[in-house]
Write a protein that holds these residues in place. Structure first.
Motif, PDB file in Angstrom:
ATOM      1  N   LYS A   1      29.360  44.282  30.941  1.00 52.33           N
ATOM      2  CA  LYS A   1      30.042  43.317  32.309  1.00 52.33           C
ATOM      3  C   LYS A   1      28.477  44.011  33.118  1.00 52.33           C
ATOM      4  CE  LYS A   1      33.335  43.599  35.539  1.00 52.33           C
ATOM      5  NZ  LYS A   1      34.459  43.804  36.640  1.00 52.33           N
ATOM      6  N   THR A   2      27.834  44.656  32.989  1.00 50.91           N
ATOM      7  CA  THR A   2      26.371  45.995  33.962  1.00 50.91           C
ATOM      8  C   THR A   2      25.658  44.795  33.921  1.00 50.91           C
ATOM      9  OG1 THR A   2      28.321  47.337  34.765  1.00 50.91           O
ATOM     10  CG2 THR A   2      25.689  47.122  34.644  1.00 50.91           C
TER      11      THR A   2
ATOM     12  N   ASP B   1      34.779  42.725  41.864  1.00 51.02           N
ATOM     13  CA  ASP B   1      36.198  42.673  42.149  1.00 51.02           C
ATOM     14  C   ASP B   1      36.505  43.735  43.312  1.00 51.02           C
ATOM     15  OD1 ASP B   1      38.584  42.586  40.063  1.00 51.02           O
ATOM     16  OD2 ASP B   1      38.192  44.923  40.723  1.00 51.02           O
ATOM     17  N   TRP B   2      37.538  42.705  44.050  1.00 52.00           N
ATOM     18  CA  TRP B   2      37.749  43.300  45.323  1.00 52.00           C
ATOM     19  C   TRP B   2      39.148  44.345  44.984  1.00 52.00           C
ATOM     20  CZ3 TRP B   2      37.717  43.561  50.482  1.00 52.00           C
ATOM     21  CH2 TRP B   2      39.101  43.395  51.284  1.00 52.00           C
ATOM     22  N   SER B   3      39.588  44.726  43.591  1.00 53.91           N
ATOM     23  CA  SER B   3      40.435  45.851  43.258  1.00 53.91           C
ATOM     24  C   SER B   3      39.779  47.582  43.650  1.00 53.91           C
ATOM     25  CB  SER B   3      41.150  45.862  42.456  1.00 53.91           C
ATOM     26  OG  SER B   3      42.172  46.657  42.571  1.00 53.91           O
ATOM     27  N   SER B   4      39.083  47.089  42.469  1.00 52.97           N
ATOM     28  CA  SER B   4      37.793  47.529  42.959  1.00 52.97           C
ATOM     29  C   SER B   4      36.694  48.727  44.035  1.00 52.97           C
ATOM     30  CB  SER B   4      36.298  47.522  41.525  1.00 52.97           C
ATOM     31  OG  SER B   4      37.341  47.616  40.689  1.00 52.97           O
ATOM     32  N   PHE B   5      36.688  47.312  44.697  1.00 47.61           N
ATOM     33  CA  PHE B   5      36.079  47.550  45.834  1.00 47.61           C
ATOM     34  C   PHE B   5      36.599  48.246  47.189  1.00 47.61           C
ATOM     35  CE2 PHE B   5      34.771  46.557  50.603  1.00 47.61           C
ATOM     36  CZ  PHE B   5      33.764  46.784  50.670  1.00 47.61           C
ATOM     37  N   GLN B   6      38.034  48.406  46.927  1.00 43.67           N
ATOM     38  CA  GLN B   6      38.827  48.949  47.375  1.00 43.67           C
ATOM     39  C   GLN B   6      39.308  50.156  47.255  1.00 43.67           C
ATOM     40  OE1 GLN B   6      42.416  46.062  46.878  1.00 43.67           O
ATOM     41  NE2 GLN B   6      42.611  45.742  49.155  1.00 43.67           N
ATOM     42  N   LYS B   7      39.457  50.667  46.471  1.00 43.36           N
ATOM     43  CA  LYS B   7      39.715  51.950  45.897  1.00 43.36           C
ATOM     44  C   LYS B   7      38.160  52.566  46.237  1.00 43.36           C
ATOM     45  CE  LYS B   7      41.891  50.504  41.727  1.00 43.36           C
ATOM     46  NZ  LYS B   7      41.662  50.591  40.228  1.00 43.36           N
ATOM     47  N   ALA B   8      37.040  52.246  46.167  1.00 43.07           N
ATOM     48  CA  ALA B   8      36.232  53.008  46.310  1.00 43.07           C
ATOM     49  C   ALA B   8      35.402  53.422  48.105  1.00 43.07           C
ATOM     50  CB  ALA B   8      34.229  52.086  45.686  1.00 43.07           C
TER      51      ALA B   8
ATOM     52  N   TYR C   1      33.306  44.356  52.954  1.00 46.04           N
ATOM     53  CA  TYR C   1      33.102  43.457  50.971  1.00 46.04           C
ATOM     54  C   TYR C   1      32.293  41.734  51.058  1.00 46.04           C
ATOM     55  CZ  TYR C   1      34.981  40.610  47.350  1.00 46.04           C
ATOM     56  OH  TYR C   1      34.990  40.421  45.901  1.00 46.04           O
TER      57      TYR C   1
END
Length: 155
Positions: A143-144, A26-33, A14
């Motif tokens: 956002k992008t 975003d930590w949560s999005s990174f974790q999922k991926a 990360y």
């Protein structure tokens, strides 16, 4: 020495990807991926570890494309800590990625790289990679939009 990523590498990977992208993801999005990719055989993530420090990473995807006879390997993210660069880590990670791609009968390995990452461009050319395509992007949300065209630094 390189090795395959594990769940315990999540935070180190990360951090490297955040440095690569020049922003806090975003930590949560990174974790999922990250967890999805660890469980999917079409993704291989390598890390380079020295004395317990993850100094580099290369994330690779294998896929079949209609316009290629054989699978293609695509480098999705590739980063080495700034203080660890120029020591051959990137070359070693790239070499292993090429070995895996050949073992999976891929016809090529490719990478898209931000235009502002000129040091990375030199690195890829030194590895024998050639510029052959333009990549066009269309941000689909606000956002992008601001981040897509920043000239952040990698490798």
């Amino acid at each position: 020495m390189y090795r395959i990523c594990e769940e315990g590498d999540e935070l180190a990977v990360y951090r490297l990807v955040c440095v690569l992208e020049g922003k806090k993801l975003d930590w949560s999005s990174f974790q999922k991926a990250y967890r999805f990719q660890l469980s999917n055989p079409n993704y291989h993530c390598l890390v380079w570890e020295e004395d317990g420090l993850v100094a580099g990473m290369l994330n690779l995807r294998f896929e079949r494309q209609l316009h290629h006879e054989n699978p293609v390997a695509e480098i999705l993210e590739f980063a080495v800590l700034e203080e660890c660069r120029s020591r051959g880590i990137g070359r070693e990670l790239f070499s292993q990625a090429c070995t895996w791609a050949k073992e999976r009968d891929c016809e090529l390995i490719e990478v898209a790289c931000n235009r502002g990452r000129t040091d990375a461009h030199r690195f890829y050319r030194a590895l024998g990679m050639e510029e052959s395509h333009l990549r066009f992007l269309l941000p689909l949300n606000e956002k992008t939009k601001p981040h897509l065209f920043e000239g952040t630094y990698c490798l």
